[in-house]
Scaffold this active site. Sequence first.
Site, PDB file in Angstrom:
ATOM      1  N   GLY A  95      -9.953  54.076 -17.317  1.00  0.00           N
ATOM      2  CA  GLY A  95     -11.230  53.947 -18.265  1.00  0.00           C
ATOM      3  C   GLY A  95     -11.468  54.976 -19.467  1.00  0.00           C
ATOM      4  CG  ASN A 101     -21.305  57.121 -14.635  1.00  0.00           C
ATOM      5  OD1 ASN A 101     -21.730  56.681 -15.641  1.00  0.00           O
ATOM      6  ND2 ASN A 101     -21.074  58.178 -14.393  1.00  0.00           N
ATOM      7  CB  SER A 157     -11.138  52.461 -14.625  1.00  0.00           C
ATOM      8  OG  SER A 157     -10.440  53.523 -13.667  1.00  0.00           O
ATOM      9  CG  HIS A 169      -9.895  55.271 -10.147  1.00  0.00           C
ATOM     10  ND1 HIS A 169     -10.979  55.983  -9.469  1.00  0.00           N
ATOM     11  CD2 HIS A 169      -9.964  55.434 -11.515  1.00  0.00           C
ATOM     12  CE1 HIS A 169     -11.454  56.799 -10.525  1.00  0.00           C
ATOM     13  NE2 HIS A 169     -10.839  56.372 -11.763  1.00  0.00           N
ATOM     14  CB  CYS A 229     -17.388  64.493 -15.001  1.00  0.00           C
ATOM     15  SG  CYS A 229     -16.766  62.856 -14.664  1.00  0.00           S
TER      16      CYS A 229
HETATM   17  C1  LIG Z   1     -14.833  56.436 -13.835  1.00  0.00           C
HETATM   18  C2  LIG Z   1     -15.589  56.037 -15.048  1.00  0.00           C
HETATM   19  C3  LIG Z   1     -14.742  56.317 -16.168  1.00  0.00           C
HETATM   20  C4  LIG Z   1     -13.603  57.126 -16.325  1.00  0.00           C
HETATM   21  O1  LIG Z   1     -12.681  56.082 -15.987  1.00  0.00           O
HETATM   22  P1  LIG Z   1     -11.333  56.875 -15.275  1.00  0.00           P
HETATM   23  O2  LIG Z   1     -10.243  55.715 -15.033  1.00  0.00           O
HETATM   24  O3  LIG Z   1     -11.395  57.564 -14.188  1.00  0.00           O
HETATM   25  O4  LIG Z   1     -10.810  57.586 -16.672  1.00  0.00           O
HETATM   26  C5  LIG Z   1     -15.606  55.767 -17.470  1.00  0.00           C
HETATM   27  N1  LIG Z   1     -16.719  55.250 -17.465  1.00  0.00           N
HETATM   28  C6  LIG Z   1     -17.479  55.161 -16.534  1.00  0.00           C
HETATM   29  C7  LIG Z   1     -18.725  54.240 -16.367  1.00  0.00           C
HETATM   30  C8  LIG Z   1     -16.838  55.378 -15.178  1.00  0.00           C
HETATM   31  O5  LIG Z   1     -17.701  55.528 -13.882  1.00  0.00           O
END
Ligand SMILES: *Cc1c(COP(=O)(O)O)cnc(C)c1O
Length: 399
Positions: free
Chosen positions: A72, A155, A203, A205, A328
């Site tokens: 992501g 998130n 993304s 995961h 983060c």
């Molecule tokens: C987890 C997340 C990302 C980052 O995705 P990754 O695959 O971990 O780099 C970006 N935006 C949102 C809203 C997320 O929850």
Amino acid sequence: MSRFIYADHAATTAVTDTALKAMLPYFTQEYGNPSSLYRFAQQAKSDLDQARATVAQCLNAQPEEIYFTSGGTEADNWALRGVTELMALRGKKTGHIITSAIEHHAVLHTAQYLEKQGYEVTYLPVDGQGRVDPAAVQAAIRPDTILISIMAANNEIGTVEPIAEIGAIARAHKVLFHTDAVQAAGHIPVDVQAWNVDLLSLSGHKFGGPKGVGALYMKKPLRLPALIQGGGQEGGRRSGTENVPGAVGMAAALREAVDRLGVESPRLAGLRDRLIQGLTALPYTRLTGDPVNRLPGTASFVFEGVEGEALLLHLDAKGICASSGSACSSASLDPSHVLLAIGLPHAIAHGSLRLSLGPENTEADVERILEEVPRVVEYLRQLSPVWDAAAQKPTWDVE
Ligand SMILES: *Cc1c(COP(=O)(O)O)cnc(C)c1O
């Protein structure tokens, strides 16, 4: 210690059995390089194409509009930086970008980087429930606006944004529109046509696929300049030997999540609402985010007179994995930018808890959480210098 409860699916998820099974052959049997010409490698190539078609289908997109990335964060970086590069190639070396104050750092930090390069960025405020007002997006559009980037779902607080309305406004003003749909994909219906988006990030995961793989959707005929130069993979725009197992696993997980949405989403929403009902019954506790337009699995709160970090550590000791704001920023002591943006005072924003549920969570998990969280909150309040134990209220008087 009794059974471990994982309630942090917004941070990451386990790879589902379906996704793992789909991936395994590509490590040891179908390990050909999709760029090689012999038939052995062409199997990997056609399976990669199939994964692309599956992801496209889940978003109501075309396969040629899907570009696999490392996740992501990369997709978000590519969307924002790619639009500025595209405009620069067309002779516009500066411009204006509209985003929101509650974006993931993958968008926010990229926007801040672009400000240093001379772009102007408007960070739209949100209301107390974390909603971006489409009218505010419309009002912020200027003749030099090159991009609007608003996340589909937050998130930290689970608020789902009015993306289709914002998309219609972007389209009417002929401004490119990107949405970070990392929390939305596989969790709520995503439709790039209905949403009127030009660019969309996801993304693997976050919905049962592996880490380190994601995708950027680019609406035809929009073609952002190449993110990575090299051998010309991903239509010449994102070079490097493809992560075939990752793409195949992500596609399988997305297919499965989208197919199960009709059953899983109401199930999760039921568990989520039980958490919300149980925990907001505690004194000086409130739900964060929109009570109605929210992700089915995400319940988020603030508890006055409690430190979010302490709450997490005590829950961890009880075998419950949860989060306080965004993973983060958990290393920093500042409260989350999202909680400040919805108007919470610093002191209260420090007491945040996010419980994000997923496929393996059960009613029994929710009951355990509803037993443990109130105990820990009460215990921490008794020790807290900002909690008046005699009066059973915080020492401050806000609202
Ligand atoms: C987890 C997340 C990302 C980052 O995705 P990754 O695959 O971990 O780099 C970006 N935006 C949102 C809203 C997320 O929850």
